[in-house]
Each structure stands twice: as C-alpha cells, then as structure tokens.
Design a protein around this motif. Sequence first.
Motif, PDB file in Angstrom:
ATOM      1  N   ASN A  47       0.936  -1.228   0.035  1.00 42.97           N
ATOM      2  CA  ASN A  47      -0.090  -0.147  -0.169  1.00 42.97           C
ATOM      3  C   ASN A  47       0.901   1.352   0.028  1.00 42.97           C
ATOM      4  OD1 ASN A  47      -2.477  -1.440   0.089  1.00 42.97           O
ATOM      5  ND2 ASN A  47      -2.541  -1.637   2.102  1.00 42.97           N
ATOM      6  N   GLN A  48       2.185   1.216   0.924  1.00 41.70           N
ATOM      7  CA  GLN A  48       2.655   2.363   0.836  1.00 41.70           C
ATOM      8  C   GLN A  48       3.450   2.602  -0.273  1.00 41.70           C
ATOM      9  OE1 GLN A  48       5.691   1.549   3.995  1.00 41.70           O
ATOM     10  NE2 GLN A  48       4.584   2.832   5.318  1.00 41.70           N
ATOM     11  N   LEU A 181      16.412   0.654   3.675  1.00 38.47           N
ATOM     12  CA  LEU A 181      15.223   1.778   4.365  1.00 38.47           C
ATOM     13  C   LEU A 181      15.663   3.275   3.549  1.00 38.47           C
ATOM     14  CD1 LEU A 181      15.281   1.023   8.195  1.00 38.47           C
ATOM     15  CD2 LEU A 181      13.349   0.590   6.543  1.00 38.47           C
ATOM     16  N   VAL A 182      14.697   3.606   2.890  1.00 37.93           N
ATOM     17  CA  VAL A 182      14.925   4.847   2.291  1.00 37.93           C
ATOM     18  C   VAL A 182      13.463   5.839   2.899  1.00 37.93           C
ATOM     19  CG1 VAL A 182      15.229   6.220   0.155  1.00 37.93           C
ATOM     20  CG2 VAL A 182      15.849   3.852   0.239  1.00 37.93           C
ATOM     21  N   ASN A 183      13.843   6.852   3.679  1.00 34.84           N
ATOM     22  CA  ASN A 183      12.415   7.337   4.119  1.00 34.84           C
ATOM     23  C   ASN A 183      11.411   6.389   4.669  1.00 34.84           C
ATOM     24  OD1 ASN A 183      14.001   9.713   2.956  1.00 34.84           O
ATOM     25  ND2 ASN A 183      12.398  10.368   1.500  1.00 34.84           N
ATOM     26  N   THR A 206      21.531   5.122  -4.941  1.00 34.55           N
ATOM     27  CA  THR A 206      20.661   6.041  -4.581  1.00 34.55           C
ATOM     28  C   THR A 206      19.297   6.006  -4.973  1.00 34.55           C
ATOM     29  OG1 THR A 206      22.747   7.615  -4.506  1.00 34.55           O
ATOM     30  CG2 THR A 206      20.352   8.670  -4.513  1.00 34.55           C
ATOM     31  N   TRP A 207      18.271   6.023  -3.744  1.00 31.61           N
ATOM     32  CA  TRP A 207      16.955   6.363  -4.155  1.00 31.61           C
ATOM     33  C   TRP A 207      16.513   7.673  -3.846  1.00 31.61           C
ATOM     34  CZ3 TRP A 207      12.974   3.439  -6.271  1.00 31.61           C
ATOM     35  CH2 TRP A 207      12.791   2.113  -6.566  1.00 31.61           C
TER      36      TRP A 207
END
Length: 210
Positions: A47-48, A181-183, A206-207
């Motif tokens: 969902n995110q 983990l990205v944000n 990088t994301w």
Amino acid sequence: MLKHSKNSPIALMNALIFILVTTLTACSTTKVATDQQLFQNKNQRANQLSELTDWTIKGKIAFIEGDSKQSANLYWHQTKNSTNLKLTTFLGVNVLSLNSTGDVHTLKANGKTYQDDNLEDLLNQVSGIRLPVNALVYWIKGLKAQNEDQITYSETTNLPETLNAWVNNTYWQLHYKKYNLVNNLRLANQLTIKHQHLTIKMAIHTWELN
C-alpha cells in the motif's frame, strides 16, 4: 627534541588533518538496516509503495548474454506520466537516453534518434529486446504489475525475494538480493532480472523520493 607550540604551522596542520580524516570517516559510514528493521507486513508495504509514483534511482546496470557483458551508469527518473532514463559509460559518454511522456517516446542511441507511440515497440526496434518498461516501474519497487505476477517472500524480512511474471507471452524472473530503508520505505538496492538468455543486474546506489 624539537617542540611545537600549539599555534605552530605543524600543530595546525596536524589538527586540520585530524578534522579532515574524522569528517571523511563520518561521511563514508553508511547505516545498513538489519533484518529486524526491514521486516514489514506485506500488505502495508504494498500500500505504501503503490503511492510512490515519483522517484529517481542512480546506480549501475549490466547486461549479460552468453559471453557478452556490457555495463553502464544508470539514471532513471520516473513520474506518474513520464520516464526519463539514461545510460552512460564510466567516462560519462551517453550510450542511450529515453524520454517518454504520454504516447510520445523518444530514444537516442548510436548517434541516432528514434520515436514511436509504443514504448515496447521502440525498444524492440533499437535493442531487439521487448523490455516491459511499464511493468518494470512496478517490479523495481517489488510490486506486482498485474494480478497474475507471483511473488515469494523472505522468511526473515517478509520482503519480496523473487517475482515471476509473463508479459507478452514471455517469461521474466526477478531476484531481489538486498534492501535498505529509504525514508522509512523498504526498497531494493540490488536485483537481478532474467529473461531467456539475458541477465540484467542492477546495483542502485541512490533512491531519491519526491
């Protein structure tokens, strides 16, 4: 023994070197998320990430087919309605660039410009591979592009481990090797895509999420 005052050039130089080394060490330290930190409910994650439509990835990509291997730097900016993808050599020379907005798709490669209203036809025309870019927009995030796609999940993180799909009557398989983990979102930074005799490896450094 030669003594140096606190304000001598040598003492100041030593202090600067210490500060520089400390700063570089701090900048080069990357936090790697543990399996416990990465663990997330499948539906919550889906969902995110389904709401994430504007993102940029930078990294490296390799195309391997038999004994042939080609590598390039990868830049991919994706929005809800557009795709901007660039492949460059390690010296920064442009190999391929794709700009896609709506039904207008323009690809530049080998010093030539190609255009088509069908993105997959355009890529097939230039590369000989009918690359499912529209599906890859979902796959890169570890999401199904269609209900028939099949995902297996890691026992330790509950994150997608493999994705198997049929697109245009051809079989594609993805293997997600590493996540970070990205944000607060769980996104892959290393994955492999296989199709017939072709293997595509992506290392995402990088994301950037907008």
